[in-house]
Design a protein around this motif. Structure first.
Motif, mmCIF file in Angstrom:
data_model
loop_
_atom_site.group_PDB
_atom_site.id
_atom_site.type_symbol
_atom_site.label_atom_id
_atom_site.label_comp_id
_atom_site.label_asym_id
_atom_site.label_seq_id
_atom_site.Cartn_x
_atom_site.Cartn_y
_atom_site.Cartn_z
ATOM 1 N N THR A 194 0.816 -1.208 0.000
ATOM 2 C CA THR A 194 0.000 0.000 0.000
ATOM 3 C C THR A 194 0.851 1.260 0.000
ATOM 4 O O THR A 194 0.455 2.278 -0.567
ATOM 5 N N ALA A 195 2.028 1.218 0.621
ATOM 6 C CA ALA A 195 2.861 2.417 0.723
ATOM 7 C C ALA A 195 3.430 2.832 -0.639
ATOM 8 O O ALA A 195 3.515 4.020 -0.948
ATOM 9 N N ASP A 196 3.812 1.871 -1.447
ATOM 10 C CA ASP A 196 4.393 2.140 -2.764
ATOM 11 C C ASP A 196 3.822 1.115 -3.733
ATOM 12 O O ASP A 196 4.497 0.157 -4.120
ATOM 13 N N PRO A 197 2.558 1.277 -4.136
ATOM 14 C CA PRO A 197 1.857 0.213 -4.879
ATOM 15 C C PRO A 197 2.513 -0.200 -6.183
ATOM 16 O O PRO A 197 2.394 -1.349 -6.597
ATOM 17 N N MET A 198 3.205 0.713 -6.867
ATOM 18 C CA MET A 198 3.780 0.357 -8.152
ATOM 19 C C MET A 198 5.014 -0.535 -8.015
ATOM 20 O O MET A 198 5.555 -0.999 -9.024
ATOM 21 N N MET A 204 0.441 -2.748 -9.709
ATOM 22 C CA MET A 204 0.552 -2.550 -11.148
ATOM 23 C C MET A 204 -0.681 -3.086 -11.870
ATOM 24 O O MET A 204 -1.172 -2.471 -12.828
ATOM 25 N N ALA A 205 -1.189 -4.237 -11.418
ATOM 26 C CA ALA A 205 -2.362 -4.839 -12.064
ATOM 27 C C ALA A 205 -3.595 -3.964 -11.877
ATOM 28 O O ALA A 205 -4.391 -3.778 -12.813
ATOM 29 N N HIS A 274 7.588 -7.230 -16.719
ATOM 30 C CA HIS A 274 8.400 -6.187 -16.092
ATOM 31 C C HIS A 274 9.740 -6.744 -15.630
ATOM 32 O O HIS A 274 9.793 -7.798 -15.007
ATOM 33 N N SER A 275 10.809 -6.039 -15.950
ATOM 34 C CA SER A 275 12.140 -6.351 -15.426
ATOM 35 C C SER A 275 12.504 -7.811 -15.707
ATOM 36 O O SER A 275 12.451 -8.253 -16.850
ATOM 37 N N ASN A 364 10.134 1.439 -11.451
ATOM 38 C CA ASN A 364 8.780 1.007 -11.118
ATOM 39 C C ASN A 364 7.713 2.042 -11.474
ATOM 40 O O ASN A 364 6.582 1.938 -11.008
ATOM 41 N N GLY A 365 8.070 3.003 -12.328
ATOM 42 C CA GLY A 365 7.144 4.086 -12.595
ATOM 43 C C GLY A 365 6.298 3.964 -13.842
ATOM 44 O O GLY A 365 5.611 4.927 -14.208
ATOM 45 N N TYR A 366 6.291 2.834 -14.491
ATOM 46 C CA TYR A 366 5.668 2.718 -15.804
ATOM 47 C C TYR A 366 4.141 2.751 -15.788
ATOM 48 O O TYR A 366 3.515 3.101 -16.792
ATOM 49 N N LEU A 367 3.530 2.375 -14.667
ATOM 50 C CA LEU A 367 2.067 2.354 -14.621
ATOM 51 C C LEU A 367 1.490 3.453 -13.739
ATOM 52 O O LEU A 367 0.328 3.396 -13.338
ATOM 53 N N VAL A 368 2.305 4.463 -13.465
ATOM 54 C CA VAL A 368 1.812 5.625 -12.732
ATOM 55 C C VAL A 368 0.790 6.359 -13.599
ATOM 56 O O VAL A 368 0.954 6.486 -14.819
#
Length: 396
Positions: A194-198, A204-205, A274-275, A364-368
């Motif tokens: 929850t703190a950093d969902p991406m 991401m989903a 991803h990655s 990890n910023g691709y789905l922001v």
């Protein structure tokens, strides 16, 4: 001795390049322990399942049965027989590709509740070390969150760090299906942050599912976050070899085979990789053979294990994205002695469709929300190829 020394040096080169551009990666590298043990065998309860002759016929072997065979077996069951198998063999039914979706969701709720209760008991056991009890309490909390109302857990396996696969949307009725294949550090404990969902597969989903609905509210979509394999931890040896990807590829293939039996989308499920997940997708790609090519999106990729898309077979259409702020771009794109994952998928020579990730930043910023990559990933998953923006000359 010389070969081992060379291997250690090469691992240091790969990891060090990433550390130079991302201080957070240094912590990940330090946290990386021994090589991970891949899970390639069926879940607990499988031996008893195979030995069960109570129905007067053999039950499909989880280790060998094709999804079509599994689907035919479950279609032959009465409701009472299905209920009994779900109750007695929840881990088997919950992980059996080709089994009915509703049965898998029910079975996994049983399995997750059992794991939560087991972990709670361990967390309260005074005979255990405090650190062990703390880990058990964390496992109990992670499991309990998966039991929240409305969650659809397609697969769950508590072995090791824990494997979880979750569905958003009505998978059985979906016109378009997307499968998110995550990279390093994805497991039960990091599945939904929850703190950093991406940084988590679930985050991401959810973002992809929301973007699909925003772009095409009338289209029935489903997104699957597939943490169905043991991922590398940090930037250790596993991250620079294909060993875990090779173990994961048959599991991804079985997932797709199961979806073919239990869903009816208009096109094969799109794979968003991803990655390190793109290494998994590259390893599995030659086994994908459809009348329509499967869309494979490699983003934040260290390579797909090949030098060009021609090596991935004719069953895939490959798209690639990387933003300039992603440290993965500083990892050497090569393969030497089994280390590294081949060419950069975003280059023209590789042959993929390079797409824009404008607005995205970091690994990890691709789905922001608001990024071009999020828009493009959803457009690809929807089959709206005309809405996909190419990567401009500035590389973003």
């Amino acid at each position: 001795m010389h070969r081992r020394r060379v291997k250690r040096i090469l691992i240091g080169v790969f990891a060090g390049c990433a550390v130079l551009v991302d201080a957070g990666a240094a912590a990940a590298q330090a946290a990386a322990g021994a090589e991970q043990l891949a899970i390639t065998t069926p879940p607990a309860g499988s031996a008893a399942w195979v030995a069960d002759d109570s129905l007067g016929r053999a039950l499909p072997d989880p280790a060998t049965a094709k999804p079509a065979v599994v689907a035919a077996f479950f279609a032959s069951l009465t409701p009472a027989e299905l209920d009994r198998l779900v109750a007695e063999y929840p881990l088997v039914v919950g992980n059996l590709d080709g089994a009915p979706l509703d049965a898998r969701y029910r079975a996994n709720r049983v399995a997750i509740a059992a794991e939560r209760d087991r972990a709670r008991q361990r967390s309260a056991d005074p005979a255990l070390e405090p650190a062990v009890r703390a880990l058990a309490a964390s496992r109990a909390n992670d499991s309990d969150r998966l039991l929240a109302e409305g969650r659809q857990i397609l697969a769950f396996d508590p072995r090791g760090r824990g494997l979880v696969t979750e569905v958003w949307g009505d998978l059985a009725a979906a016109q378009r299906v997307a499968v998110l294949v995550p990279g390093s550090d994805a497991d039960l404990g990091h599945f939904d942050q929850t703190a950093d969902p991406m940084r988590s597969p679930a985050g991401m989903a959810r973002a992809l599912y929301a973007e699909e609905h925003a772009q095409s509210p009338g289209t029935r979509t489903a997104v699957i976050a597939w943490t169905g394999y043991v991922t590398p931890q940090g930037l250790g040896p596993d991250a620079v070899t294909s060993r875990l990807a090779e173990a994961a590829a048959p599991r991804l293939e079985r997932l797709l085979g199961g979806l073919k039996q239990t869903t009816s989308p208009e096109a094969p499920p799109a794979l968003l990789c991803h990655s390190y997940g793109s290494v998994v997708c590259g390893t599995a790609a030659p086994t994908v053979h459809e009348a329509q090519p499967t869309d494979v999106v490699a983003f934040g990729s260290p390579g797909m294990g090949v030098d060009s898309v021609s090596e991935l077979g004719s069953g895939v259409q490959v798209w690639a994205a990387r933003n300039p702020g992603d440290w993965i771009g500083n990892v050497p794109y090569l393969e030497v002695g089994g280390l590294g994952h081949g060419a950069d998928p975003t280059t023209q020579a590789f042959g993929a469709m390079a797409i824009s990730s404008a607005g995205a930043n970091g690994h990890n910023g691709y789905l922001v929300d608001g990024t071009a990559s999020r828009h493009n990933f959803a457009a690809i998953a929807l089959g709206h190829y005309g809405d996909v923006s190419a990567r401009p000359a500035d590389g973003n």
